[in-house]
Design an enzyme around this catalytic site. Structure first.
Site, PDB file in Angstrom:
ATOM      1  CB  ILE A  13      -0.872  -1.794 -40.307  1.00 21.34           C
ATOM      2  CG1 ILE A  13       0.579  -1.320 -40.402  1.00 21.34           C
ATOM      3  CG2 ILE A  13      -1.823  -0.598 -40.449  1.00 21.34           C
ATOM      4  CD1 ILE A  13       0.974  -0.794 -41.777  1.00 21.34           C
ATOM      5  CG  HIS A  14      -4.292  -4.233 -35.760  1.00 21.13           C
ATOM      6  ND1 HIS A  14      -4.993  -3.763 -34.686  1.00 21.13           N
ATOM      7  CD2 HIS A  14      -3.047  -4.512 -35.302  1.00 21.13           C
ATOM      8  CE1 HIS A  14      -4.224  -3.768 -33.605  1.00 21.13           C
ATOM      9  NE2 HIS A  14      -3.028  -4.217 -33.965  1.00 21.13           N
ATOM     10  N   GLY A  15      -6.810  -2.134 -37.045  1.00 16.81           N
ATOM     11  CA  GLY A  15      -7.709  -1.073 -36.594  1.00 16.81           C
ATOM     12  C   GLY A  15      -7.197  -0.267 -35.424  1.00 16.81           C
TER      13      GLY A  15
END
Length: 163
Positions: A13-15
């Site tokens: 999970i990241h930008g």
């Protein structure tokens, strides 16, 4: 449980996931599936902080993800599944999860890996797992963001003479 999108991205999970893929997939849940990361409380907490409001996120082991997929109480979940590697995707499929397509977005370079795009590097185990997924009829496509054109991962591996 409906599978809205499946992606291999070792950042989980990241930008990009929070702002692009979660919207493009229409998911209401994100499940980051990794035995290793699920045991790492600090990394798990950092990952959960990135998810968008209104989308529930989980960091769970592979077996827990398989059980959740099969549990009728989660039938309203539209889930974006995230993985760090193709071996875990293969475990999910062999565990009965009906995955039809896998987006490969990011696998960082480490010693012993071969770069196939600017963001994707693979070792022999990864290549073998991708081959098994392909033989099961799973679409394997490369895209960094939703608007990019799909690149067939197997064709790319053949082009580079890795298969």
């Amino acid at each position: 449980m409906e599978i809205s999108f499946v992606r291999i991205d070792d950042r989980l999970i990241h930008g990009q996931i929070a702002t692009i893929w979660s919207k493009a997939s229409g998911c209401n849940r994100i499940m980051a599936c990794s035995d290793e990361v699920a045991k790492d409380d600090l990394r798990k907490q950092l990952l959960l902080q990135v998810a968008l409001k209104g989308i529930k996120a989980y960091v769970i082991p592979i077996e827990t993800a398989i059980k959740a997929y099969k549990n009728p109480k989660y039938k309203n979940f539209k889930t974006l599944f995230l993985f760090t590697n193709p071996a875990d995707v293969l475990r999910m499929i062999e565990g009965g999860v009906d995955i039809k397509s896998v987006n490969v977005g990011g696998m960082c370079y480490k010693d012993g890996k071969k770069q196939i795009t600017g963001a994707i590097s693979v070792n022999n185990k990864d290549i073998e797992c991708f081959k098994k997924l392909y033989e099961k009829g799973i679409e394997l496509e490369i895209r960094q963001v939703a608007k990019d054109n799909k690149i067939n991962l197997i064709d790319r591996l053949k082009e580079l003479k890795f298969l």
